[in-house]
Design a protein around this motif. Structure first.
Motif, PDB file in Angstrom:
ATOM      1  N   TYR A  60       0.350  -0.845   0.193  1.00 61.76           N
ATOM      2  CA  TYR A  60       0.103   0.289   0.038  1.00 61.76           C
ATOM      3  C   TYR A  60       0.700   1.129   0.093  1.00 61.76           C
ATOM      4  CZ  TYR A  60      -3.467   3.512   1.519  1.00 61.76           C
ATOM      5  OH  TYR A  60      -3.828   4.509   1.599  1.00 61.76           O
ATOM      6  N   ALA A  61       1.784   1.375   0.925  1.00 58.50           N
ATOM      7  CA  ALA A  61       3.250   2.711   1.366  1.00 58.50           C
ATOM      8  C   ALA A  61       3.553   2.437  -0.678  1.00 58.50           C
ATOM      9  CB  ALA A  61       3.892   2.465   2.028  1.00 58.50           C
ATOM     10  N   HIS A  62       4.077   2.034  -0.977  1.00 60.87           N
ATOM     11  CA  HIS A  62       5.005   1.468  -2.006  1.00 60.87           C
ATOM     12  C   HIS A  62       3.885   1.711  -2.972  1.00 60.87           C
ATOM     13  CE1 HIS A  62       7.264  -0.063  -5.199  1.00 60.87           C
ATOM     14  NE2 HIS A  62       6.212  -0.380  -6.083  1.00 60.87           N
ATOM     15  N   ARG A  63       2.994   1.472  -3.327  1.00 62.01           N
ATOM     16  CA  ARG A  63       1.917   1.887  -4.304  1.00 62.01           C
ATOM     17  C   ARG A  63       1.568   3.281  -4.114  1.00 62.01           C
ATOM     18  NH1 ARG A  63       0.482  -1.808  -7.734  1.00 62.01           N
ATOM     19  NH2 ARG A  63       0.484  -3.859  -7.503  1.00 62.01           N
ATOM     20  N   ALA A  64       0.932   3.608  -3.549  1.00 62.12           N
ATOM     21  CA  ALA A  64       0.916   5.207  -3.673  1.00 62.12           C
ATOM     22  C   ALA A  64      -0.535   5.509  -3.960  1.00 62.12           C
ATOM     23  CB  ALA A  64       2.356   5.782  -3.075  1.00 62.12           C
ATOM     24  N   GLY A  65      -1.581   4.708  -4.015  1.00 65.55           N
ATOM     25  CA  GLY A  65      -2.774   5.126  -4.844  1.00 65.55           C
ATOM     26  C   GLY A  65      -2.318   4.883  -6.171  1.00 65.55           C
ATOM     27  N   THR A  66      -1.722   3.919  -6.518  1.00 68.20           N
ATOM     28  CA  THR A  66      -1.699   4.032  -7.807  1.00 68.20           C
ATOM     29  C   THR A  66      -1.921   2.076  -8.386  1.00 68.20           C
ATOM     30  OG1 THR A  66       0.288   2.864  -8.040  1.00 68.20           O
ATOM     31  CG2 THR A  66       0.418   5.186  -8.501  1.00 68.20           C
ATOM     32  N   THR A  67      -2.062   1.659  -9.464  1.00 63.97           N
ATOM     33  CA  THR A  67      -2.131   0.737  -9.861  1.00 63.97           C
ATOM     34  C   THR A  67      -1.690   0.326 -10.708  1.00 63.97           C
ATOM     35  OG1 THR A  67      -4.410   1.148 -11.276  1.00 63.97           O
ATOM     36  CG2 THR A  67      -4.743   0.873  -8.837  1.00 63.97           C
ATOM     37  N   THR A  68      -0.376   0.724 -11.030  1.00 61.81           N
ATOM     38  CA  THR A  68       0.610   0.306 -12.084  1.00 61.81           C
ATOM     39  C   THR A  68       1.470  -0.616 -12.231  1.00 61.81           C
ATOM     40  OG1 THR A  68       1.307   2.771 -11.268  1.00 61.81           O
ATOM     41  CG2 THR A  68       0.095   2.846 -13.342  1.00 61.81           C
ATOM     42  N   PHE A 101      16.874   9.514  -5.372  1.00 59.52           N
ATOM     43  CA  PHE A 101      15.883   9.731  -6.307  1.00 59.52           C
ATOM     44  C   PHE A 101      14.257   9.808  -5.510  1.00 59.52           C
ATOM     45  CE2 PHE A 101      18.376   6.120  -6.482  1.00 59.52           C
ATOM     46  CZ  PHE A 101      18.816   6.092  -8.700  1.00 59.52           C
ATOM     47  N   GLU A 102      13.139  10.964  -6.817  1.00 60.19           N
ATOM     48  CA  GLU A 102      12.029  10.827  -6.261  1.00 60.19           C
ATOM     49  C   GLU A 102      10.797   9.843  -5.652  1.00 60.19           C
ATOM     50  OE1 GLU A 102       8.651  12.630  -9.028  1.00 60.19           O
ATOM     51  OE2 GLU A 102      10.288  11.759  -9.996  1.00 60.19           O
ATOM     52  N   ALA A 103      10.731  10.441  -4.502  1.00 59.28           N
ATOM     53  CA  ALA A 103       9.731  10.354  -4.076  1.00 59.28           C
ATOM     54  C   ALA A 103       8.289   9.456  -4.564  1.00 59.28           C
ATOM     55  CB  ALA A 103       9.100  11.108  -2.549  1.00 59.28           C
ATOM     56  N   ASN A 104       7.802   8.612  -4.108  1.00 58.66           N
ATOM     57  CA  ASN A 104       6.079   8.508  -4.543  1.00 58.66           C
ATOM     58  C   ASN A 104       5.073   9.211  -4.149  1.00 58.66           C
ATOM     59  OD1 ASN A 104       5.334   7.182  -2.035  1.00 58.66           O
ATOM     60  ND2 ASN A 104       5.352   5.849  -2.170  1.00 58.66           N
ATOM     61  N   ALA A 105       3.674   8.939  -4.233  1.00 57.90           N
ATOM     62  CA  ALA A 105       3.205   9.919  -4.243  1.00 57.90           C
ATOM     63  C   ALA A 105       2.669   9.880  -2.702  1.00 57.90           C
ATOM     64  CB  ALA A 105       1.483   9.579  -4.899  1.00 57.90           C
ATOM     65  N   PHE A 106       3.145   9.072  -1.603  1.00 58.17           N
ATOM     66  CA  PHE A 106       3.370   9.686  -0.150  1.00 58.17           C
ATOM     67  C   PHE A 106       4.605  10.189   0.366  1.00 58.17           C
ATOM     68  CE2 PHE A 106       0.074   5.345   0.343  1.00 58.17           C
ATOM     69  CZ  PHE A 106      -1.012   6.336  -0.404  1.00 58.17           C
ATOM     70  N   GLY A 107       5.377  10.081  -0.662  1.00 55.80           N
ATOM     71  CA  GLY A 107       6.496  10.893  -0.145  1.00 55.80           C
ATOM     72  C   GLY A 107       8.275  10.255   0.229  1.00 55.80           C
ATOM     73  N   LEU A 108       7.134   8.307  -0.089  1.00 57.10           N
ATOM     74  CA  LEU A 108       8.290   7.460   0.258  1.00 57.10           C
ATOM     75  C   LEU A 108       9.112   7.250  -0.582  1.00 57.10           C
ATOM     76  CD1 LEU A 108       6.150   4.956   2.100  1.00 57.10           C
ATOM     77  CD2 LEU A 108       7.188   6.361   2.856  1.00 57.10           C
ATOM     78  N   HIS A 109      10.301   7.656  -0.133  1.00 57.44           N
ATOM     79  CA  HIS A 109      11.570   7.231  -1.358  1.00 57.44           C
ATOM     80  C   HIS A 109      12.059   5.596  -0.998  1.00 57.44           C
ATOM     81  CE1 HIS A 109      12.501  11.484  -1.691  1.00 57.44           C
ATOM     82  NE2 HIS A 109      11.903  11.708  -0.792  1.00 57.44           N
ATOM     83  N   ASP A 110      12.657   5.659  -2.475  1.00 50.00           N
ATOM     84  CA  ASP A 110      12.933   3.863  -2.742  1.00 50.00           C
ATOM     85  C   ASP A 110      12.150   2.813  -1.879  1.00 50.00           C
ATOM     86  OD1 ASP A 110      16.115   5.170  -3.389  1.00 50.00           O
ATOM     87  OD2 ASP A 110      16.225   5.877  -0.368  1.00 50.00           O
ATOM     88  N   THR A 111      11.229   2.701  -2.286  1.00 47.03           N
ATOM     89  CA  THR A 111      10.363   1.688  -1.552  1.00 47.03           C
ATOM     90  C   THR A 111      10.705   0.922  -2.990  1.00 47.03           C
ATOM     91  OG1 THR A 111       8.503   2.482  -3.226  1.00 47.03           O
ATOM     92  CG2 THR A 111       8.738   2.501  -0.683  1.00 47.03           C
TER      93      THR A 111
END
Length: 185
Positions: A60-68, A101-111
């Motif tokens: 869930y945290a890695h995807r940050a709301g995506t389904t890609t 590297f750029e953070a995901n939409a939740f602001g998490l880096h390097d997932t």
């Protein structure tokens, strides 16, 4: 932070950093058992409920709301994460300092990439077996644990959002670390 833990407890041996340096790099060469001992120690030391995330929470945290396929979309792209063939200066060589590297939409880096991360779950074959509340799957005598996210040594297709790996809880490797979760009230 992990070195501080090792300096304050006799139960820890300071892991080999492969001469890549510590500082902002993720801890490597730690087993699931050692990661679990660390979060237990951290929770006791701080009085806050730190722990390893469950497999479901991690995804869930890695995807940050995506389904890609990846948190940034369906295409691999260039220099999106530290893994073999993405085009960063660390590809297939070693870990990168965290947050490069750029953070995901939740602001998490390097997932995706850098280090594959231990999660709390015992290996399970089907997501349908997972608890509906996102808690980890535990089994008596659990022989293998789940690791997520891919690593600096993995090709791009192996850092996709749904990829799940497993290994013995005693395994240590220069491409394996962990992420800490904190329960909020």
């Amino acid at each position: 932070q992990y070195d501080l833990y090792c300096g304050q407890t006799s139960a820890c041996r300071s892991p080999d950093d492969q001469e890549w340096g510590r500082g902002a790099r993720p801890v490597i060469n730690v087993s699931w058992q050692e990661a679990q001992a660390y979060v237990t120690w951290l929770a006791a030391r701080t009085g806050h409920p730190y722990r390893l995330p469950s497999d479901a929470e991690w995804e869930y945290a890695h995807r940050a709301g995506t389904t890609t396929r990846y948190p940034w979309g369906n295409e691999v792209g260039r220099a999106r994460a530290n893994c073999e063939g993405f085009g960063s200066i660390w590809d297939g060589d070693k870990t990168a300092p965290s947050g490069r590297f750029e953070a995901n939409a939740f602001g998490l880096h390097d997932t995706a990439g850098n280090v594959i991360e231990w999660v709390a779950d015992c290996l399970h074959d089907r997501s349908a077996d997972a608890p509906s509340d996102g808690s980890p799957i535990e089994k008596p005598g659990c022989g293998k644990r789940v690791i997520r996210g891919g690593a600096w040594s993995f090709p791009p297709h192996e850092v996709r959002s749904a990829n799940r790996w497993r290994d013995f809880p005693s395994r240590r490797s220069d491409d394996t670390g962990f992420r800490v979760a904190l329960d909020l009230e």
